[in-house]
Design a protein around this motif. Structure first.
Motif, PDB file in Angstrom:
ATOM      1  N   LEU A 111       0.833  -1.204   0.000  1.00 31.69           N
ATOM      2  CA  LEU A 111       0.000   0.000   0.000  1.00 31.69           C
ATOM      3  C   LEU A 111       0.868   1.254   0.000  1.00 31.69           C
ATOM      4  O   LEU A 111       0.600   2.216  -0.736  1.00 31.69           O
ATOM      5  CB  LEU A 111      -0.915  -0.007   1.222  1.00 31.69           C
ATOM      6  N   VAL A 112       1.925   1.247   0.809  1.00 35.37           N
ATOM      7  CA  VAL A 112       2.804   2.415   0.905  1.00 35.37           C
ATOM      8  C   VAL A 112       3.601   2.599  -0.384  1.00 35.37           C
ATOM      9  O   VAL A 112       3.652   3.701  -0.950  1.00 35.37           O
ATOM     10  CB  VAL A 112       3.756   2.264   2.107  1.00 35.37           C
ATOM     11  N   VAL A 113       4.229   1.517  -0.862  1.00 36.11           N
ATOM     12  CA  VAL A 113       5.136   1.607  -2.012  1.00 36.11           C
ATOM     13  C   VAL A 113       4.399   1.849  -3.317  1.00 36.11           C
ATOM     14  O   VAL A 113       4.845   2.655  -4.159  1.00 36.11           O
ATOM     15  CB  VAL A 113       5.990   0.325  -2.109  1.00 36.11           C
ATOM     16  N   LEU A 114       3.265   1.178  -3.509  1.00 38.12           N
ATOM     17  CA  LEU A 114       2.586   1.223  -4.805  1.00 38.12           C
ATOM     18  C   LEU A 114       1.388   2.164  -4.856  1.00 38.12           C
ATOM     19  O   LEU A 114       0.897   2.467  -5.951  1.00 38.12           O
ATOM     20  CB  LEU A 114       2.145  -0.190  -5.206  1.00 38.12           C
ATOM     21  N   VAL A 115       0.916   2.637  -3.708  1.00 38.73           N
ATOM     22  CA  VAL A 115      -0.274   3.500  -3.715  1.00 38.73           C
ATOM     23  C   VAL A 115       0.004   4.857  -3.066  1.00 38.73           C
ATOM     24  O   VAL A 115      -0.084   5.902  -3.733  1.00 38.73           O
ATOM     25  CB  VAL A 115      -1.463   2.815  -3.002  1.00 38.73           C
ATOM     26  N   LEU A 116       0.335   4.872  -1.794  1.00 38.92           N
ATOM     27  CA  LEU A 116       0.422   6.145  -1.067  1.00 38.92           C
ATOM     28  C   LEU A 116       1.558   7.038  -1.546  1.00 38.92           C
ATOM     29  O   LEU A 116       1.353   8.241  -1.786  1.00 38.92           O
ATOM     30  CB  LEU A 116       0.559   5.871   0.434  1.00 38.92           C
ATOM     31  N   PHE A 117       2.764   6.482  -1.687  1.00 40.01           N
ATOM     32  CA  PHE A 117       3.883   7.309  -2.148  1.00 40.01           C
ATOM     33  C   PHE A 117       3.651   7.825  -3.572  1.00 40.01           C
ATOM     34  O   PHE A 117       3.812   9.025  -3.831  1.00 40.01           O
ATOM     35  CB  PHE A 117       5.205   6.550  -2.058  1.00 40.01           C
ATOM     36  N   PRO A 118       3.272   6.972  -4.537  1.00 39.96           N
ATOM     37  CA  PRO A 118       2.982   7.492  -5.883  1.00 39.96           C
ATOM     38  C   PRO A 118       1.852   8.519  -5.880  1.00 39.96           C
ATOM     39  O   PRO A 118       1.923   9.521  -6.601  1.00 39.96           O
ATOM     40  CB  PRO A 118       2.591   6.238  -6.671  1.00 39.96           C
ATOM     41  N   LEU A 119       0.816   8.289  -5.079  1.00 39.50           N
ATOM     42  CA  LEU A 119      -0.307   9.223  -5.018  1.00 39.50           C
ATOM     43  C   LEU A 119       0.144  10.572  -4.469  1.00 39.50           C
ATOM     44  O   LEU A 119      -0.231  11.632  -4.987  1.00 39.50           O
ATOM     45  CB  LEU A 119      -1.406   8.641  -4.139  1.00 39.50           C
ATOM     46  N   MET A 120       0.981  10.543  -3.440  1.00 39.19           N
ATOM     47  CA  MET A 120       1.474  11.783  -2.851  1.00 39.19           C
ATOM     48  C   MET A 120       2.340  12.555  -3.847  1.00 39.19           C
ATOM     49  O   MET A 120       2.250  13.783  -3.960  1.00 39.19           O
ATOM     50  CB  MET A 120       2.271  11.479  -1.578  1.00 39.19           C
ATOM     51  N   ILE A 121       3.172  11.837  -4.591  1.00 35.85           N
ATOM     52  CA  ILE A 121       4.054  12.482  -5.571  1.00 35.85           C
ATOM     53  C   ILE A 121       3.251  13.078  -6.722  1.00 35.85           C
ATOM     54  O   ILE A 121       3.453  14.228  -7.122  1.00 35.85           O
ATOM     55  CB  ILE A 121       5.092  11.470  -6.088  1.00 35.85           C
ATOM     56  N   LEU A 122       2.299  12.313  -7.264  1.00 39.37           N
ATOM     57  CA  LEU A 122       1.517  12.789  -8.406  1.00 39.37           C
ATOM     58  C   LEU A 122       0.625  13.978  -8.038  1.00 39.37           C
ATOM     59  O   LEU A 122       0.498  14.930  -8.805  1.00 39.37           O
ATOM     60  CB  LEU A 122       0.672  11.649  -8.968  1.00 39.37           C
ATOM     61  N   THR A 123      -0.002  13.925  -6.867  1.00 41.25           N
ATOM     62  CA  THR A 123      -0.830  15.064  -6.459  1.00 41.25           C
ATOM     63  C   THR A 123       0.024  16.286  -6.156  1.00 41.25           C
ATOM     64  O   THR A 123      -0.400  17.418  -6.393  1.00 41.25           O
ATOM     65  CB  THR A 123      -1.685  14.710  -5.227  1.00 41.25           C
TER      66      THR A 123
END
Length: 281
Positions: free
Chosen positions: A194-206
């Motif tokens: 969840l952290v590696v594939l969802v939360l970190f990418p989501l935080m970077i893209l937003t």
């Protein structure tokens, strides 16, 4: 090399090299980057402590805000979420500095810099954001080549069927021992994915979506996230989720054997023979 064990068990049976050098290095870089990103991000949030949905700010109807209102007893901290208000005096909304109460969403001790300085906070935030991105790309490339994600983090159907049991074991503070401690349990696997594939990418893209310059080059980001203000809301939610993950992570490190955990993430060596084997490292 692994420390010399104080037991009759062979070294090969007791000490296990759990974390590769690159994993350990990127882990500590991530820890520093995320801490400073969180503190500088709260400094940025304090400049306008409200979140909205859509492209523009609707000052009368924020989705979430942390403000201070004047009452008969003085300033009162007030946090509003989806139209519901909560008194958060002493935690959010007001801050005591040099004996004086002031309006401040997050207190000075948790922001960089401690005084209200949006420009400096943005410089800190952007520098460590790009460092985090570069560090993440190195980790992702290494993990892909070494098949770290599918071998270590992707749970099998059998492991997924044991989620309920693992939750109960965690609540009872019972952690894997011996051979079972060599592999991440299913709760670790799911949370790390969840952290590696969802939360970190989501935080970077937003975060990128909130950049006017990048929006001009890639306007599709605004469409994907429903506008700049929605992207800011999602960015805040993702960062808050990561902060919650870190808190749980640290609690698990403490209750499952802090010295063994720290040793494994600093030297790589993990003691299978210690009384309490690590669950989260």
């Amino acid at each position: 090399m692994a420390p010399v064990p104080s037991t009759n068990r062979p070294v090969a049976e007791r000490w296990y090299l759990r974390h590769a050098a690159l994993v350990r290095i990127t882990h500590w870089i991530n820890a520093v980057c995320f801490t400073l990103l969180l503190m500088s991000g709260l400094q940025i949030f304090n400049a306008h402590p409200a979140l909205y949905l859509g492209e523009r700010s609707d000052f009368d109807h924020p989705a979430m805000s942390i403000q201070a209102r004047l009452s008969e007893d003085g300033l009162v901290g007030e946090t509003m979420i989806a139209g519901h208000s909560f008194d958060t005096s002493g935690v959010l909304g007001i801050s005591s500095e040099d004996g004086q109460i002031s309006r401040r969403a997050f207190p000075s001790w948790i922001t960089i810099p401690s005084n209200q300085d949006l420009a400096t906070g943005r410089r800190w935030h952007f520098f460590f954001a790009w460092l985090l991105v570069l560090n993440g790309l190195v980790y992702f490339a290494w993990g892909t080549v070494r098949r770290h994600f599918d071998r270590d983090l992707l749970p099998s159907r059998r492991e997924l069927s044991h989620v309920g049991r693992e939750v109960l074991e965690h609540l009872r503070l019972r952690f894997p021992r011996g051979e079972a401690a060599k592999r991440y349990n299913v709760l670790q696997q799911l949370s790390y994915l969840l952290v590696v594939l969802v939360l970190f990418p989501l935080m970077i893209l937003t975060g990128l979506t909130m950049s006017p310059g990048l929006d001009s080059a890639v306007p599709q980001l605004l469409t994907i996230f429903g506008g700049r203000q929605t992207a800011r809301l999602i960015h805040f939610a993702a960062a808050s989720s990561l902060a919650l993950f870190v808190i749980v992570h640290l609690v698990m490190v403490l209750v499952s054997g802090v010295l063994n955990n720290l040793r494994s993430m600093i030297t790589g060596w993990y003691d299978l023979g210690s009384p309490r084997t690590p669950d989260v490292t």
